[in-house]
Design an enzyme around this catalytic site. Structure first.
Site, PDB file in Angstrom:
ATOM      1  N   GLU A 179      35.707 -10.969 -11.775  1.00 53.18           N
ATOM      2  CA  GLU A 179      36.039 -10.580 -10.408  1.00 53.18           C
ATOM      3  C   GLU A 179      37.546 -10.356 -10.323  1.00 53.18           C
ATOM      4  O   GLU A 179      38.332 -11.299 -10.496  1.00 53.18           O
ATOM      5  CB  GLU A 179      35.651 -11.701  -9.434  1.00 53.18           C
ATOM      6  CG  GLU A 179      34.231 -12.231  -9.636  1.00 53.18           C
ATOM      7  CD  GLU A 179      33.212 -11.409  -8.897  1.00 53.18           C
ATOM      8  OE1 GLU A 179      33.036 -10.239  -9.290  1.00 53.18           O
ATOM      9  OE2 GLU A 179      32.600 -11.926  -7.958  1.00 53.18           O
ATOM     10  N   ASP A 237      29.025 -17.820  -7.047  1.00 56.23           N
ATOM     11  CA  ASP A 237      30.013 -16.946  -6.418  1.00 56.23           C
ATOM     12  C   ASP A 237      31.396 -17.426  -6.856  1.00 56.23           C
ATOM     13  O   ASP A 237      32.032 -18.226  -6.178  1.00 56.23           O
ATOM     14  CB  ASP A 237      29.869 -17.001  -4.896  1.00 56.23           C
ATOM     15  CG  ASP A 237      30.860 -16.112  -4.177  1.00 56.23           C
ATOM     16  OD1 ASP A 237      31.445 -15.228  -4.838  1.00 56.23           O
ATOM     17  OD2 ASP A 237      31.063 -16.309  -2.971  1.00 56.23           O
ATOM     18  N   GLU A 238      31.815 -16.973  -8.016  1.00 53.74           N
ATOM     19  CA  GLU A 238      33.071 -17.417  -8.619  1.00 53.74           C
ATOM     20  C   GLU A 238      33.132 -18.945  -8.750  1.00 53.74           C
ATOM     21  O   GLU A 238      34.042 -19.601  -8.230  1.00 53.74           O
ATOM     22  CB  GLU A 238      34.272 -16.912  -7.807  1.00 53.74           C
ATOM     23  CG  GLU A 238      34.374 -15.398  -7.744  1.00 53.74           C
ATOM     24  CD  GLU A 238      35.642 -14.925  -7.053  1.00 53.74           C
ATOM     25  OE1 GLU A 238      36.302 -14.030  -7.594  1.00 53.74           O
ATOM     26  OE2 GLU A 238      35.967 -15.476  -5.976  1.00 53.74           O
ATOM     27  N   PRO A 239      32.158 -19.559  -9.440  1.00 51.00           N
ATOM     28  CA  PRO A 239      32.101 -21.023  -9.539  1.00 51.00           C
ATOM     29  C   PRO A 239      33.256 -21.636 -10.331  1.00 51.00           C
ATOM     30  O   PRO A 239      33.482 -22.845 -10.238  1.00 51.00           O
ATOM     31  CB  PRO A 239      30.764 -21.272 -10.244  1.00 51.00           C
ATOM     32  CG  PRO A 239      30.520 -20.018 -11.035  1.00 51.00           C
ATOM     33  CD  PRO A 239      31.057 -18.917 -10.184  1.00 51.00           C
ATOM     34  N   PHE A 240      33.991 -20.811 -11.109  1.00 49.83           N
ATOM     35  CA  PHE A 240      35.087 -21.344 -11.918  1.00 49.83           C
ATOM     36  C   PHE A 240      36.453 -21.205 -11.247  1.00 49.83           C
ATOM     37  O   PHE A 240      37.486 -21.393 -11.891  1.00 49.83           O
ATOM     38  CB  PHE A 240      35.130 -20.645 -13.285  1.00 49.83           C
ATOM     39  CG  PHE A 240      33.871 -20.833 -14.084  1.00 49.83           C
ATOM     40  CD1 PHE A 240      33.433 -22.093 -14.435  1.00 49.83           C
ATOM     41  CD2 PHE A 240      33.129 -19.726 -14.480  1.00 49.83           C
ATOM     42  CE1 PHE A 240      32.278 -22.271 -15.183  1.00 49.83           C
ATOM     43  CE2 PHE A 240      31.968 -19.892 -15.221  1.00 49.83           C
ATOM     44  CZ  PHE A 240      31.533 -21.167 -15.570  1.00 49.83           C
TER      45      PHE A 240
END
Length: 450
Positions: free
Chosen positions: A210, A127-130
């Site tokens: 995203e 879930d948007e790990p970066f």
């Protein structure tokens, strides 16, 4: 004030007719590339069956992205034909990366057991790990976790039907100037991003980005609200020979530039989230959110693409989001809990055309300031259904709304909001209403009685 319109009574009342068996669910239009995010960060979530039967299907939503694997949601989506993306939370990245058995178990429990009845499309790993705020916390596990999920899908003979993607936040690439030609991936993610892009390319998977237009609007005071709401601009943003009159296209081309700089210029792009909040901050209102959503959906419908990719829009775009979530993280602001098109209990906050009825009809009366703008749910759904039905001459083929329509002879018009009726011209060139013309197609509001 009640409506002044008078309709002559038919010679007899045909009563109410349920158009299709309730369980005869038709697949969504193949051409549609718009979906919605469905999150579960709520203290009192709506039952999944009510979300599917009362919100997704009546609005002809063709695809949905689940924030995480939910047995209730997947069971409710079974047999609907809605394309499904299932999310893998960041907390699972480490165990999935370190164990092929863990990945196989996850795929078995959340994908394989539902694959015969749920139309899976993607698994979104992380879930948007970066996110910049995460630092290096999740980076080492992203690609290994995605690779193990892919191996598990292959072993389950599902890899040709389901693709693996990784949601990447907008801050994964640098674009301080807001000029697409200056964008590039952050130096601290370059190594991992190279590995990820190679993995995606080798498996014919798209790049998922995203977008957070409201956060961007807050941070870039030099850009007007019109730029974010797809309004005509007298002075578009110039980037060399290219001109941008909206945030969305500029963001997509920033991703294109970053991908090109990394050596993957032809990679497909999916927009994993794009939305506007309705509360919790200045300029977070239902009216502005509706303007954004209508502008976005209409822009996507044109399939005009971007200056760097003419006639090639994102493969899919997921609106953010279906429902308000009162347990979402508020690091960026309280508005994060108010992105829903619907309130947490399923009441529509504004009109947004995310299905087929208004794509082929006229729902301008539902727009802000229109005569039917105050209908709310489920009246706005009924209006859309009826408009489509009337514009298609009340044909049986035009009432295929997943079994959720009802033909009625009771005029549902409210005050100045008049539900349209079809009028035929006779051979004598005189206008007259026939019995069939008194039929209106409305949404079956007893859906929540199930």
């Amino acid at each position: 004030m009640p409506s002044n319109r008078r309709r002559p009574l038919p010679p007899f009342a045909p009563g109410l007719l349920l158009l299709l068996p309730f369980l005869a669910v038709a697949p969504p239009p193949a051409a549609s590339a718009v979906g919605v995010n469905w999150g579960f960060a709520s203290s009192h979530p709506l039952p999944a069956a009510q979300v599917v039967q009362g919100l997704l299907l009546p609005n002809s939503v063709p695809r949905v992205r689940l924030a995480a694997a939910s047995s209730d949601a997947l069971s409710a989506l079974a047999g609907t034909g809605v394309a499904v993306t299932v999310g893998v939370p960041d907390a699972l990245l480490r165990p999935l990366a370190s164990s092929t058995k863990a990945a196989a178990a996850w795929v078995h429990d959340n994908i394989t057991r539902y694959a015969s009845s749920v139309r899976f499309e993607y698994i979104a790993v992380g879930d948007e790990p970066f996110l910049l705020s995460h630092g290096q916390h999740f980076q080492p596990f992203v690609v290994p976790a995605a690779a193990n999920i892919k191996k598990a899908l292959t072993a389950a003979k599902l890899s040709t039907k389901i693709k693996v993607v990784v949601p990447c936040s907008a801050d994964t690439y640098q674009n301080a100037s807001m000029l697409p030609s200056k964008a590039s991936f952050r130096p601290d993610v370059n190594k991992t991003m190279g590995e990820l892009l190679s993995f995606l390319s080798n498996n014919s998977s798209p790049f998922m980005v995203e977008l957070d237009p409201f956060l961007s609007f807050q941070r870039h005071k030099n850009l007007s609200l019109d730029y974010y709401l797809f309004q005509l601009m007298s002075h578009p943003v110039k980037d060399g020979q290219n001109k941008y009159d909206n945030y969305f296209d500029a963001s997509i081309d920033a991703v294109v530039t970053a991908l090109t700089n990394a050596g993957f210029s032809d990679m497909d792009i999916i927009v994993g989230r794009a939305g506007w909040p309705t509360d919790g901050a200045v300029n977070a209102t239902p009216a502005i959110a509706q303007s954004f959503m209508i502008g976005l959906v209409n822009h996507l419908a044109k399939k005009s693409g971007t200056p760097l990719r003419p006639k090639v829009p994102p493969v899919e775009t997921y609106l953010f989001s279906l429902l308000d979530e009162d347990q979402r993280n508020t690091t960026n602001g309280g508005y994060e809990r108010h992105h829903g098109i619907f309130t947490f209990d399923g009441q529509a906050k504004y009109y947004a055309n995310i299905g087929q009825a208004c794509s082929h009809g006229d729902c301008t009366a539902l727009s802000p300031g229109g005569s039917c703008s105050g209908l709310g749910w489920p009246g706005n759904v009924s209006y859309a259904f009826n408009n489509y039905y009337q514009q298609h001459d009340q044909s049986e083929d035009s009432c295929d709304f997943n079994g959720l329509g009802l033909i009625t002879t009771v005029d549902p018009s409210v005050n100045d909001c008049l539900f349209p009726l079809a009028i035929r011209t006779s051979a004598a060139a005189s206008l007259h209403l026939t019995l069939a013309m008194f039929r209106l197609l409305v949404f079956w509001v007893c859906i929540f009685c199930l």
